[in-house]
Scaffold this active site. Sequence first.
Site, short mmCIF file in Angstrom:
data_model
loop_
_atom_site.label_atom_id
_atom_site.label_comp_id
_atom_site.label_asym_id
_atom_site.label_seq_id
_atom_site.Cartn_x
_atom_site.Cartn_y
_atom_site.Cartn_z
N CYS B 100 31.66 63.30 -6.53
CA CYS B 100 33.01 63.75 -6.09
C CYS B 100 32.42 64.30 -4.76
O CYS B 100 31.13 65.14 -4.72
CB CYS B 100 33.39 64.75 -7.02
SG CYS B 100 34.86 65.38 -6.61
N HIS B 205 42.24 65.90 -6.50
CA HIS B 205 41.70 64.79 -5.48
C HIS B 205 43.01 64.62 -4.39
O HIS B 205 44.00 64.53 -4.73
CB HIS B 205 41.48 63.66 -5.91
CG HIS B 205 40.22 63.64 -6.90
ND1 HIS B 205 39.49 62.90 -7.56
CD2 HIS B 205 39.28 64.56 -6.69
CE1 HIS B 205 38.51 63.32 -8.22
NE2 HIS B 205 38.22 64.35 -7.90
N LEU B 207 44.15 63.28 0.05
CA LEU B 207 43.87 62.70 1.38
C LEU B 207 44.75 63.61 2.08
O LEU B 207 45.91 63.63 1.88
CB LEU B 207 44.39 61.24 1.23
CG LEU B 207 44.00 60.46 2.49
CD1 LEU B 207 44.73 58.89 2.11
CD2 LEU B 207 44.85 60.75 3.84
N HIS B 239 39.02 63.84 -0.13
CA HIS B 239 38.42 64.29 -1.60
C HIS B 239 38.53 63.51 -2.84
O HIS B 239 39.62 63.26 -3.30
CB HIS B 239 38.92 65.78 -1.88
CG HIS B 239 38.10 66.36 -3.23
ND1 HIS B 239 39.13 67.23 -4.07
CD2 HIS B 239 36.99 66.32 -3.43
CE1 HIS B 239 38.08 67.58 -4.93
NE2 HIS B 239 36.85 67.33 -4.61
N HIS B 408 31.42 74.30 -2.35
CA HIS B 408 32.13 73.16 -2.14
C HIS B 408 33.59 73.21 -2.11
O HIS B 408 34.24 72.13 -1.52
CB HIS B 408 31.63 72.12 -3.42
CG HIS B 408 32.65 72.39 -4.44
ND1 HIS B 408 32.82 73.64 -5.12
CD2 HIS B 408 33.57 71.58 -5.09
CE1 HIS B 408 33.73 73.20 -6.10
NE2 HIS B 408 34.18 72.13 -6.13
N GLY B 409 34.24 74.19 -2.34
CA GLY B 409 35.71 74.27 -2.18
C GLY B 409 36.28 75.76 -2.48
O GLY B 409 35.34 76.67 -2.32
N LYS B 484 48.82 63.74 -2.63
CA LYS B 484 47.92 64.19 -3.97
C LYS B 484 48.00 63.26 -4.81
O LYS B 484 49.26 62.58 -5.33
CB LYS B 484 48.86 65.51 -4.24
CG LYS B 484 47.76 66.58 -4.73
CD LYS B 484 48.45 67.31 -5.73
CE LYS B 484 48.66 66.42 -7.17
NZ LYS B 484 47.67 66.12 -7.76
#
Lengths: 143, 485
Positions: B100, B205, B207, B239, B408-409, B484
Site C-alpha cells: 500500500c 484508499h 485519488l 493512495h 505514513h498517514g 473515495k
Amino acid sequence: MPFRYLQHIATADIAFEAWGKDLPELFRSAADAVTNTMVSDLESIAPGKKLEFDVSHEDLDLLLFNFLQELVYFKDAQKLLLRVPEVSITRGKSGYTLKASAFGEELDAEKHHLIVDVKAITLYRFAVRRVEKGWEATVVVDV
Amino acid sequence: MAIPSAVRKISETIWELPVSYKEGMLVPARIYATEKLLREMDDGVFEQVTNVACLPGIVKYSYCMPDGHWGYGFPIGGMAAMDPGKGVISPGGIGFDINCGMRLVLTNLTYDEVRPRIRELVDALFYRVPAGVGSTGFVKLSHDEFCQVAEKGSRWCLRNGYAWPEDIEMTEEGGCFAGADASKISKKAMDRGYNQIGTLGSGNHYLEIQVARPENIHDPETARTFGITLPNQIVVMLHCGSRGFGHQVATDYLQLFLSVVERKYGIKVKDRELSCAPFNSPEGRDYFAAMKCAVNMAFANRQVIVHRIREVFSEFFNKSPEDLGMNMVYDVAHNTAKLEKHSVEGKRKELLIHRKGSTRAFGPGMEGIPACYSETGQPVIIGGSMETGSYLLAGMKTADQAFFTTAHGSGRTMSRHQAKKMIRGQKLQREMEERGIYVRTASWGGLAEEAGIAYKDIDSVAEATELAGLSRRIVRLLPVGNIKG
C-alpha cells in the site's frame, strides 16, 4: 440477526461476534456477518448462482478462518456476493472437514448497496467458543 | 488511554519501553510521538510494539511512528529491522495490503483554472478510475501476462505504454523489487488479482486533487526541487495498494507460517498475527519472493491509474499530459519488507527492514534516491483524511536513528461504526462541497467512515516527525476534489 458488530476492538477495521445453536449455524451466521460488511442489505443478494466448496483444518477455529476466507476469495475471483444456507461439518482423524452450499450473485453497484471491501479475515482476537446456548465466535476483518 | 507507567521519556518526541516491560523482549521499544500524540494512542500500540520486540533477530529497537495505532501483529506505524542471518520475516510486519503506498503527480494548472470545473473533472476521473468493492480494471491480462506484472512491476508498465521513462526513476526501488518469483504465488492469489490492475479499492484508499497554497509551503526551495513552483498549484495524490492479489499472498503465507512457526522452528510468538519463519529458511525465502510480486503489482497498479489520470486530464483540458506538466514527484511504499544497508554501531550491515504503515525516508546524499533529490533527501508523502489535507515532506540525515523511516498517514482514532453513526455520507458530501472539496464515492457508508473527525490531526503527526528529525515538512496540500473507493 445472529451476529453483531463490535465497536471498540478494531478502530480501523470491522469486528463482529456471531453465534449459533450448533456449529453449522455459527458458521452460517459468521458468513452473513462477513458479507454484510461489504453489502448493507443481505436480502438484496438474489440466489442467481449456486456453488459448493469445501475446506478443512485440524483445528476448529482455523476451519472457520478458512471457510470465511473462501467468501473473500469468491468476492474478488468471481465478483460473487454469497450467502451460505447449508453447512455440514464432520470430524475425522486428521481434523475437521466442512462442505458448504452457497448461493449468490455478481456484485452490482447499482443494485447492491456496497459498503467496503473485505481484504482479509485476520487472526487478531479470533476465537471460536463453546457457550451455554451453543457456539460463539469473535472475528476481526481487515477492510 | 492510559500510557503504561514503565514508559520512559527519552526526549520530547521519543518514548521507550524497556526490555523489563514484558517477558521475552529482546530489545526496548521506541515510540516516536509528542506527549499529546502518545496520550491519544490506543492500548494496542503498547501491547503490539512490545510483542514485536520479542521477535528473533530484531536489531536495536522495535519502533512505532507518531501515527501509530493498533494493527495486526505489528502496530500500524510499526518498523523493525531484522538481522537477515538470525532473524525472521513476518507478514504481520508488512500488512495484508502489501505495498500500500502513496504517489504524487504534478500539474502546471492553478486552483483558479481548476476550481470552476472541479465537479466535471472529479466526475470524469470517477468514471475512468474504477473504485469500490470488487472493482475490476481496464487492463485485461492472462495469468501468464499477470506473472510478468508481478515480476517486473512498473517496468512492465513502461514496456506496455502505461509509464513515462522518468516515472520509473521517481518510484521507490524503480517500481520493481528485484527477486520477485511468480512461481511462489498461489492460484488463488492470481485469481483474486489478475483483473484488478488499475483499481483503487475501497476503505481509506483514494485519488485526490489537491492545491499547494503559498501559505502552506514550509520550504520554498525544496518545494521547487520537488516541482511545486506555482502559487496555488494543483497536484494529484493517490493512495492504494496490491488489491486482492496482495491480500491473498499475505493470507496464504500467514497460514503457512502458522503451521511451521512453533512446530518446525520452535519460535513462540505472542500473537498469531506475528507468525513468522526464519528469513533464511525455505518458507521465509518463498514468502519474500512472493511478497515482492505483490509489491510489484501495487507499483504497476498505481502506475496504470496514473496513466488513466493523465488521459482524463489531457482530454479534459485539451492538452497533452506533457504540456500539462504531469510529472511524478515520487511514489513511496508504506507496507513492505526490504533488504537495506544501514549503520549499526559504526558498521555497515544489511538488514531486513519491515515497514508496516511506515515510510522509507532516505536523507540527502543517500544511494537509492533519484539524483535530482540528492541534495534535498527523498520526497515522503503522508496522506491525511479527505477533509483535512496531506503532507509532502523530505528525508533527513538524522533519520538514521530509525533506519530512515517516518510516518505514513494520520491514523484513525474513531471506529468505522462510530463514524457512521455520527455522520451521514450524503450530508458530509454537501458540507464538504460548501467548503470547496467535491467528493465522489463508490459508497455513501464508506464515505461517512472516512470523515476527517475519525482521524488524528495530520498537522501534529507531520510536526512530530520533524521535531524527531525523521522527516521535514515541505508542503501541506489541501484537498479540492476526492474520489473515495
